[in-house]
Design an enzyme around this catalytic site. Structure first.
Site, PDB file in Angstrom:
ATOM      1  N   HIS A 273       0.840  -1.207   0.000  1.00 24.11           N
ATOM      2  CA  HIS A 273       0.000   0.000   0.000  1.00 24.11           C
ATOM      3  C   HIS A 273       0.869   1.248   0.000  1.00 24.11           C
ATOM      4  CE1 HIS A 273      -2.522  -3.207   1.585  1.00 24.11           C
ATOM      5  NE2 HIS A 273      -3.578  -2.497   1.215  1.00 24.11           N
TER       6      HIS A 273
ATOM      7  N   LYS B  81      -1.185  -7.828  -4.932  1.00 24.98           N
ATOM      8  CA  LYS B  81      -2.097  -6.703  -4.675  1.00 24.98           C
ATOM      9  C   LYS B  81      -1.290  -5.420  -4.490  1.00 24.98           C
ATOM     10  CE  LYS B  81      -5.368  -4.610  -1.472  1.00 24.98           C
ATOM     11  NZ  LYS B  81      -5.915  -4.591  -0.111  1.00 24.98           N
TER      12      LYS B  81
ATOM     13  N   LYS C  47     -15.434  23.306 -19.660  1.00 28.81           N
ATOM     14  CA  LYS C  47     -16.084  23.363 -20.986  1.00 28.81           C
ATOM     15  C   LYS C  47     -15.276  24.162 -22.010  1.00 28.81           C
ATOM     16  CE  LYS C  47     -20.707  22.710 -19.178  1.00 28.81           C
ATOM     17  NZ  LYS C  47     -22.132  22.915 -19.410  1.00 28.81           N
TER      18      LYS C  47
ATOM     19  N   ASP D 276     -25.698  21.798 -24.836  1.00 29.00           N
ATOM     20  CA  ASP D 276     -26.317  22.570 -23.743  1.00 29.00           C
ATOM     21  C   ASP D 276     -27.367  23.543 -24.251  1.00 29.00           C
ATOM     22  OD1 ASP D 276     -25.076  21.587 -21.484  1.00 29.00           O
ATOM     23  OD2 ASP D 276     -23.426  23.022 -21.541  1.00 29.00           O
TER      24      ASP D 276
END
Length: 533
Positions: free
Chosen positions: A145, A172, A316, A354
């Site tokens: 980890h 893992k 955007k 939009d």
């Protein structure tokens, strides 16, 4: 192991050569009960919710008594068991003697646990101690980890090799995403791995590592029994994995779509598109993409398997600059909210759906309330149309209103931005503060395109209630909540109100058709939004 600049362009062929059908990726419920009784209750919930196995976190059990408790937990569990006894030095709760901890894991194996999780730091020692004595059905997961970051592909590759070198049955790795592009490095590893691999990236920016692991060959993902009760940051619930993201149906050929924004947690897009994809039998998944830098995102996820995107605040305008081609209307607006990656050459094509969604909803609102339409022309013609906000959505509404013959006013916190947009569309500009006393005529239209009033700040509003009496219709692009304070106060002031939900549904019709090439299931979209707002 590839060490150069990373993109996921090279994964298409590799993935499509692996079969289709229900994927083999497992869903594991982490259990963190503080008593054996609580663990048993949670096991029942895990089975009911559709998990394939449970991770029993022994380090959470208070007054844990190894032999007695393990026998009950393993024998009475209705699902296969993964036993983890995580020490504090690897992010767990256990602070006792390490030899006793490893003895407990060996005991769990003897008592019939299906999987045992051992940390890389002690894996050599542990695997040497069980050599020749390991029960046939038990598999050892060796885990590492990293709570700080996600290393380079080369570093992760070396880490996987070290884990394999301990004699692990399953590798893992859990890293932490500081940026969504970090996840691509873990996908690169799992898709090329020759041994069963669990590759997860923690934090909200790493969410797609948990959702898309069936596509990239991950052995297992973790799903929480309840929202907010997680064993690692960014964990979805089992219910969301199975019902919202159709996890069982995902595979190497699944096309990935998503909402690019910051924030994205509020988006109803996954609810809408995933159910719609499923209803028409389209092999796609729609996921939240918490993106900081749009250009870097597109450069990293450059495979045609990342096939289409919705784009929201604040990206955007920046997204338009990343497109290889832009629809002429979107170019005039200066913002895109829908991007398609063309399958033939991987080029990004930008659109703006939009303005059609919002303007048509406002027109229908006006027709419904005043019957101003005789079937020709727009009810917006000649009206004073006030747009709050000068970002991507503001530009779309201003452009759309102008096209319909309205006189456009832009109101924005910073006057210069308002002035800039007003000049483009041939309108006038105000500051947001001036809006409270702006009343040149009655029957005006007001459109809020900012995030003011969006969850969680639902008590905010861009304009005072007393100013709302001058408007015949008020539209709010915010759709969480459906009835914002602005709309509530506008309705009380006698105005017709149009919710952002209506704009959202209408622009989504067009996006769905661009994503899939199929007609949008319009009734289903309305039904889903009615259930979820």
């Amino acid at each position: 192991m590839e060490t150069g600049p990373l993109s996921l362009a090279s994964l298409d062929l590799e993935m499509s050569s692996r079969g289709m059908g229900r994927n083999p990726t497992l869903v594991c419920a982490p259990l963190m009960g503080e008593s054996v009784d609580q663990m048993l209750i949670d096991m029942g919930k895990a089975k009911e919710s559709g998990a394939d196995l449970v991770e029993i976190r022994l380090d959470f059990i208070k007054n844990f008594s190894p032999r007695q408790d393990l026998e009950i937990l393993i024998k009475k569990c209705p699902l296969p068991t993964l036993i983890t006894y995580r020490p504090s030095w690897e992010g767990g709760q256990y602070e006792g003697d390490d030899n006793r901890r490893l003895d407990t894991l060996r005991l769990a194996m003897d008592l019939g646990a299906d999987y045992i999780d051992v940390e890389l730091q002690v894996a050599h020692e542990f695997n040497n101690s069980i050599r020749g004595k390991k029960p046939e059905k038990s598999k050892v997961i060796v885990s590492s980890h990293n709570y700080q970051r996600t290393p380079s592909v080369e570093e992760i590759g070396n880490l996987v090799a070290r884990i394999q070198g301990t004699g692990a049955d399953i590798v893992k790795i859990a890293t932490t995403a500081l940026d969504i592009t970090d996840v691509a490095r873990v996908f690169q590893i799992t898709v090329h791995s020759q041994v069963p691999t669990i590759g997860l990236v923690m934090s909200d920016r790493g969410l797609i590592s948990r959702l898309l692991c069936p596509k990239f060959g991950g052995l297992l993902t973790f799903g929480a029994l309840e929202a907010g009760i997680v064993s690692a940051p960014g964990q979805p619930t089992i219910k969301d994995l199975l019902c919202l993201y159709n996890f069982r149906q995902l595979g190497p050929d699944t096309k990935v779509f998503g909402i690019i924004g910051k924030p994205v947690g509020h988006s109803k897009g996954p609810l809408l598109y995933n159910e719609a994809f499923k209803s028409v039998g389209f092999n796609g998944v729609y996921v939240p993409l918490l993106v900081d830098e749009v250009e870097e995102f597109f450069n990293t996820y450059s495979s045609t398997d990342f096939a289409g995107f919705s784009c929201t605040i604040p990206h955007k305008e920046a997204a338009l600059k990343c497109c290889d081609e832009v629809d002429p209307i979107a170019k005039s607006i200066g913002a895109v909210n829908c991007i398609i990656r063309r399958p033939s050459d991987g080029k990004l094509i930008g659109y703006n759906t939009d303005y059609v969604g919002a303007i048509s909803a406002i027109e229908d609102g006006l027709r419904g309330s005043h019957n101003t339409s005789d079937g020709t022309g727009s009810p917006l013609a000649g009206k004073l149309f006030v747009v709050i906000g000068a970002g991507g959505a503001g530009k779309a509404l201003a452009y759309g209103a102008k096209e319909k013959g309205a006189k456009v006013i832009i109101a924005n916190r910073t006057y210069n931005r308002a002035r800039e947009l007003a000049d483009i569309v041939g309108g006038d500009a105000l500051t947001l503060a001036e809006l409270d006393t702006f009343h040149p005529e009655d029957g005006m239209i007001l459109a809020n395109t900012t995030s003011i009033g969006m969850q969680p700040k639902i008590e905010e509003t861009p304009v005072s209630k007393k100013a709302l009496s001058s408007y015949s219709l008020v539209f709010d692009a915010v759709y969480t909540p459906k009835m914002t304070r602005l709309l509530r106060e506008a309705e009380e002031s006698g105005a017709t109100v149009v919710s952002g939900t209506e704009m959202f549904i209408r622009q989504a019709f067009e996006q769905f058709e661009r994503f899939t090439g199929l007609p949008a299931p319009k009734e289903l979209f309305r039904e889903i939004m009615a259930r979820n707002t």
